[in-house]
Design an enzyme around this catalytic site. Sequence first.
Site, short mmCIF file in Angstrom:
data_model
loop_
_atom_site.label_atom_id
_atom_site.label_comp_id
_atom_site.label_asym_id
_atom_site.label_seq_id
_atom_site.Cartn_x
_atom_site.Cartn_y
_atom_site.Cartn_z
N ALA A 155 -11.21 72.52 39.04
CA ALA A 155 -10.40 71.30 39.00
C ALA A 155 -11.00 70.38 37.94
O ALA A 155 -12.08 70.66 37.40
CB ALA A 155 -10.44 70.59 40.36
N LYS A 156 -10.34 69.31 37.62
CA LYS A 156 -10.90 68.29 36.73
C LYS A 156 -10.13 67.01 36.94
O LYS A 156 -8.96 67.04 37.32
CB LYS A 156 -10.76 68.72 35.27
CG LYS A 156 -11.66 67.99 34.31
CD LYS A 156 -13.05 68.57 34.32
CE LYS A 156 -13.98 67.87 33.37
NZ LYS A 156 -15.25 68.59 33.25
N GLY A 157 -10.80 65.88 36.68
CA GLY A 157 -10.11 64.61 36.80
C GLY A 157 -10.55 63.67 35.69
O GLY A 157 -11.53 63.94 34.99
#
Length: 411
Positions: free
Chosen positions: A101-103
């Site tokens: 994931a990444k944000g």
Amino acid sequence: MQALDSAQLYFSRAASALELSDRVTAMLAGAYREVRVQLPIEMDDGHLATFSGYRVQHNNARGPMKGGLRYHAEVDLDEVRALASLMTWKTAVVDIPYGGAKGGIAVDPHRLSSRELERLTRKFVARLHEVVGPDTDIPAPDMGTDWRSMAWFMNEYNKFEGFNPACVTGKPVELFGIPGREEATGRGVGTLALKTLGRLGRQVTGTRVAIQGFGNVGLHTARFLQLAECRVVAVSDLSGAYYNPQGLDIAAMVQYVNQGDGLLRGYTECEVIGGDELLALDVELLIPAAVGGVITMDNVDSIRAPVIVEAANGPIWPHADDRLTEAGVTVLPDILANAGGVTVSYFEWVQNRQHYKWGLTRVRQELDRALSGAFESVWQLATDRKISLRMAAYMLGIDRVREAVEMGGIR
Ligand code: NAD
């Protein structure tokens, strides 16, 4: 070329070499969930400012999704999508039980006060807490964030969901963090750089190194390599590049950035050169450790280093990467080179879930073991198939995810 095109091209090359079915390719190409949130916060002067935040959860076939949280003015959905997919392959390459994931938030963190950054981080958690968590998606620091942001994140998450320090990693050691997390990415980059030099039959002592970026990753990489008797001749940050052919005093530079505003601006104990000149220096080892897309078709022919270790995510665009491969340059790819951070984040998460404190020696030993295993597998595959280390790393990571997807079935 943008980060997303680059990630998709590397994925499709590896998918076709692995002869993935259309069915599996379709499942791995897209993201599980993408969230965009609006983040209005009151600034210190009383006016209301609104920022955009993103979280992309790419794949959870091998475990809860895991990836950093980036604060940078140029963050957008496509960049976060690209970085989220890299996390899926990265956690698989080092074989830890996570997905990717990444944000990020589109903000220049240097323009906000600490109180404003805290309000922004808390607002982000308020908007997202229902879709992240220790069994779902666990954020960590990335560019523009650090242990402070992770402490705020945990504190805010706990308000909504109850006490659970495993909801985020990269926390301060005093607040459920693990010793060695802050140095982990740089230590991993340094360890793997030494392994690469060794495998190529190159001498380590006196190796001239240039490092772009002197933040968390660049600084710890420089420290590690200097202790290993390499000669770090150049480092750079947003303020310029700093060069001494005899070797820089890294300890003094670390002290300088820690005492000032985090930049090397005004450091006078060496020559100051243009930021772009650093990439073209006559060195044996070049380490981009700042932003993506810094080696392109426009500057690739000026690169003189025979070995490049990608500490940053996506620093080389694919066509430039092809040119480097043709020229015989060895490139250790990001999804292996900078995996030390997520590996120690995993140890932190395990520690939090076990309510047991790990010591620094154990962290370092386990990190070395995990990275050595991944390095050997990638090197072996590249040698057997006569392919680049990047192609080998992608093939290894993607194939492990494929296996999990096929075993689990379509959920
Ligand atoms: P950071 O914010 O701590 O530091 C970034 C550094 O790069 C700063 O010194 C900044 O001044 C410099 N910089 C920014 N733009 C630059 C430019 N154009 N030229 C030269 N220097 C520039 O960030 P970080 O955590 O060290 O992350 C650096 C890279 O490593 C990012 O690509 C990140 O995704 C990747 N990464 C970080 C981690 C981690 O654990 N922090 C883990 C894996 C990968």
